[in-house]
Design a protein around this motif. Structure first.
Motif, PDB file in Angstrom:
ATOM      1  N   MET A   1     -11.433  19.362  22.841  1.00  0.00           N
ATOM      2  CA  MET A   1     -10.165  18.909  22.312  1.00  0.00           C
ATOM      3  C   MET A   1      -9.166  18.794  23.462  1.00  0.00           C
ATOM      4  N   LYS A   2      -8.469  17.686  23.495  1.00  0.00           N
ATOM      5  CA  LYS A   2      -7.510  17.425  24.564  1.00  0.00           C
ATOM      6  C   LYS A   2      -6.174  18.082  24.241  1.00  0.00           C
ATOM      7  N   ASN A   3      -5.625  18.808  25.197  1.00  0.00           N
ATOM      8  CA  ASN A   3      -4.318  19.428  25.009  1.00  0.00           C
ATOM      9  C   ASN A   3      -3.223  18.391  25.221  1.00  0.00           C
ATOM     10  N   GLN A   4      -2.346  18.287  24.238  1.00  0.00           N
ATOM     11  CA  GLN A   4      -1.217  17.379  24.350  1.00  0.00           C
ATOM     12  C   GLN A   4       0.058  18.203  24.336  1.00  0.00           C
ATOM     13  N   PRO A   5       1.043  17.819  25.103  1.00  0.00           N
ATOM     14  CA  PRO A   5       2.298  18.564  25.097  1.00  0.00           C
ATOM     15  C   PRO A   5       3.026  18.381  23.760  1.00  0.00           C
ATOM     16  N   LEU A   6       3.685  19.437  23.343  1.00  0.00           N
ATOM     17  CA  LEU A   6       4.409  19.392  22.081  1.00  0.00           C
ATOM     18  C   LEU A   6       5.646  18.509  22.172  1.00  0.00           C
ATOM     19  N   TRP A   7       6.361  18.612  23.260  1.00  0.00           N
ATOM     20  CA  TRP A   7       7.626  17.896  23.409  1.00  0.00           C
ATOM     21  C   TRP A   7       7.376  16.489  23.949  1.00  0.00           C
ATOM     22  N   ASN A   8       6.690  15.678  23.175  1.00  0.00           N
ATOM     23  CA  ASN A   8       6.461  14.303  23.586  1.00  0.00           C
ATOM     24  C   ASN A   8       7.454  13.375  22.883  1.00  0.00           C
ATOM     25  N   ARG A   9       7.314  12.100  23.139  1.00  0.00           N
ATOM     26  CA  ARG A   9       8.258  11.108  22.616  1.00  0.00           C
ATOM     27  C   ARG A   9       8.254  11.056  21.089  1.00  0.00           C
ATOM     28  N   ASN A  10       7.098  11.103  20.481  1.00  0.00           N
ATOM     29  CA  ASN A  10       7.012  11.035  19.022  1.00  0.00           C
ATOM     30  C   ASN A  10       7.633  12.256  18.359  1.00  0.00           C
ATOM     31  N   PHE A  11       7.392  13.431  18.937  1.00  0.00           N
ATOM     32  CA  PHE A  11       7.958  14.655  18.375  1.00  0.00           C
ATOM     33  C   PHE A  11       9.479  14.619  18.426  1.00  0.00           C
ATOM     34  N   LEU A  12      10.031  14.187  19.555  1.00  0.00           N
ATOM     35  CA  LEU A  12      11.490  14.106  19.677  1.00  0.00           C
ATOM     36  C   LEU A  12      12.070  13.057  18.728  1.00  0.00           C
ATOM     37  N   ALA A  13      11.370  11.956  18.523  1.00  0.00           N
ATOM     38  CA  ALA A  13      11.848  10.935  17.592  1.00  0.00           C
ATOM     39  C   ALA A  13      11.901  11.474  16.167  1.00  0.00           C
ATOM     40  N   VAL A  14      10.880  12.220  15.772  1.00  0.00           N
ATOM     41  CA  VAL A  14      10.874  12.813  14.431  1.00  0.00           C
ATOM     42  C   VAL A  14      11.977  13.852  14.300  1.00  0.00           C
ATOM     43  N   CYS A  15      12.177  14.653  15.330  1.00  0.00           N
ATOM     44  CA  CYS A  15      13.235  15.668  15.288  1.00  0.00           C
ATOM     45  C   CYS A  15      14.614  15.036  15.135  1.00  0.00           C
ATOM     46  N   PHE A  16      14.907  14.020  15.950  1.00  0.00           N
ATOM     47  CA  PHE A  16      16.219  13.384  15.878  1.00  0.00           C
ATOM     48  C   PHE A  16      16.418  12.626  14.577  1.00  0.00           C
ATOM     49  N   SER A  17      15.400  11.940  14.105  1.00  0.00           N
ATOM     50  CA  SER A  17      15.563  11.209  12.848  1.00  0.00           C
ATOM     51  C   SER A  17      15.750  12.171  11.673  1.00  0.00           C
ATOM     52  N   SER A  18      15.031  13.280  11.672  1.00  0.00           N
ATOM     53  CA  SER A  18      15.219  14.281  10.614  1.00  0.00           C
ATOM     54  C   SER A  18      16.603  14.904  10.692  1.00  0.00           C
ATOM     55  N   PHE A  19      17.064  15.166  11.911  1.00  0.00           N
ATOM     56  CA  PHE A  19      18.400  15.742  12.075  1.00  0.00           C
ATOM     57  C   PHE A  19      19.459  14.818  11.494  1.00  0.00           C
ATOM     58  N   PHE A  20      19.408  13.534  11.837  1.00  0.00           N
ATOM     59  CA  PHE A  20      20.423  12.614  11.346  1.00  0.00           C
ATOM     60  C   PHE A  20      20.282  12.344   9.857  1.00  0.00           C
ATOM     61  N   LEU A  21      19.075  12.340   9.343  1.00  0.00           N
ATOM     62  CA  LEU A  21      18.875  12.167   7.906  1.00  0.00           C
ATOM     63  C   LEU A  21      19.513  13.305   7.129  1.00  0.00           C
ATOM     64  N   PHE A  22      19.209  14.526   7.525  1.00  0.00           N
ATOM     65  CA  PHE A  22      19.733  15.661   6.777  1.00  0.00           C
ATOM     66  C   PHE A  22      21.206  15.907   7.069  1.00  0.00           C
ATOM     67  N   MET A  23      21.678  15.539   8.257  1.00  0.00           N
ATOM     68  CA  MET A  23      23.103  15.643   8.527  1.00  0.00           C
ATOM     69  C   MET A  23      23.870  14.709   7.594  1.00  0.00           C
ATOM     70  N   THR A  24      23.368  13.499   7.412  1.00  0.00           N
ATOM     71  CA  THR A  24      24.009  12.558   6.498  1.00  0.00           C
ATOM     72  C   THR A  24      23.954  13.064   5.064  1.00  0.00           C
ATOM     73  N   PHE A  25      22.797  13.593   4.660  1.00  0.00           N
ATOM     74  CA  PHE A  25      22.648  14.098   3.295  1.00  0.00           C
ATOM     75  C   PHE A  25      23.624  15.236   3.013  1.00  0.00           C
ATOM     76  N   TYR A  26      23.688  16.210   3.900  1.00  0.00           N
ATOM     77  CA  TYR A  26      24.553  17.365   3.654  1.00  0.00           C
ATOM     78  C   TYR A  26      26.026  17.025   3.848  1.00  0.00           C
ATOM     79  N   THR A  27      26.333  16.060   4.689  1.00  0.00           N
ATOM     80  CA  THR A  27      27.726  15.619   4.796  1.00  0.00           C
ATOM     81  C   THR A  27      28.167  14.956   3.494  1.00  0.00           C
ATOM     82  N   LEU A  28      27.306  14.111   2.937  1.00  0.00           N
ATOM     83  CA  LEU A  28      27.633  13.490   1.657  1.00  0.00           C
ATOM     84  C   LEU A  28      27.678  14.514   0.530  1.00  0.00           C
ATOM     85  N   ALA A  29      26.794  15.508   0.586  1.00  0.00           N
ATOM     86  CA  ALA A  29      26.774  16.525  -0.467  1.00  0.00           C
ATOM     87  C   ALA A  29      28.049  17.356  -0.457  1.00  0.00           C
TER      88      ALA A  29
END
Length: 111
Positions: A1-29
């Protein structure tokens, strides 16, 4: 099994998109009850109904949205959902009464 770094481009994209999604949700709430009481002059029961519709729509449509994203082309789906954000939120400035907020809020969490 090949070791891949956790902090790659896809992981950061998911983190930022989730952050902005939930920030918008809780701001509206948080701002929706204040908007309803200050601008629309509604009582607590109606505010509870509006918030209930908003949260239930979010809970029901998120799994469906995940299935739709997997079914459709992900790149095209991202562009189609990203660019019409201002038109989806602009009707909130034109809302004259509380019952008309519910379809707009349901559309926010479902898309």
């Amino acid at each position: 099994m090949k070791n891949q770094p956790l902090w790659n481009r896809n992981f950061l994209a998911v983190c930022f998109s989730s952050f902005f999604l939930f920030m918008t949700f809780y701001t509206l709430a948080v701002t929706l009850p204040m908007f309803a009481t200050d601008t629309l002059r509604v009582d607590e029961k109606q505010i509870g109904l509006v918030m209930t519709v908003f949260v239930v729509a979010a809970v029901l449509f998120r799994p469906l949205a995940g299935k739709w994203v997997l079914f459709c082309n992900t790149k095209n789906n991202t562009y189609l959902n990203f660019f019409p954000v201002p038109p989806r939120y602009s009707p909130l400035f034109l809302v004259p009464s509380t019952p008309r907020i519910n379809p707009i809020k349901s559309r926010h969490v479902s898309v």
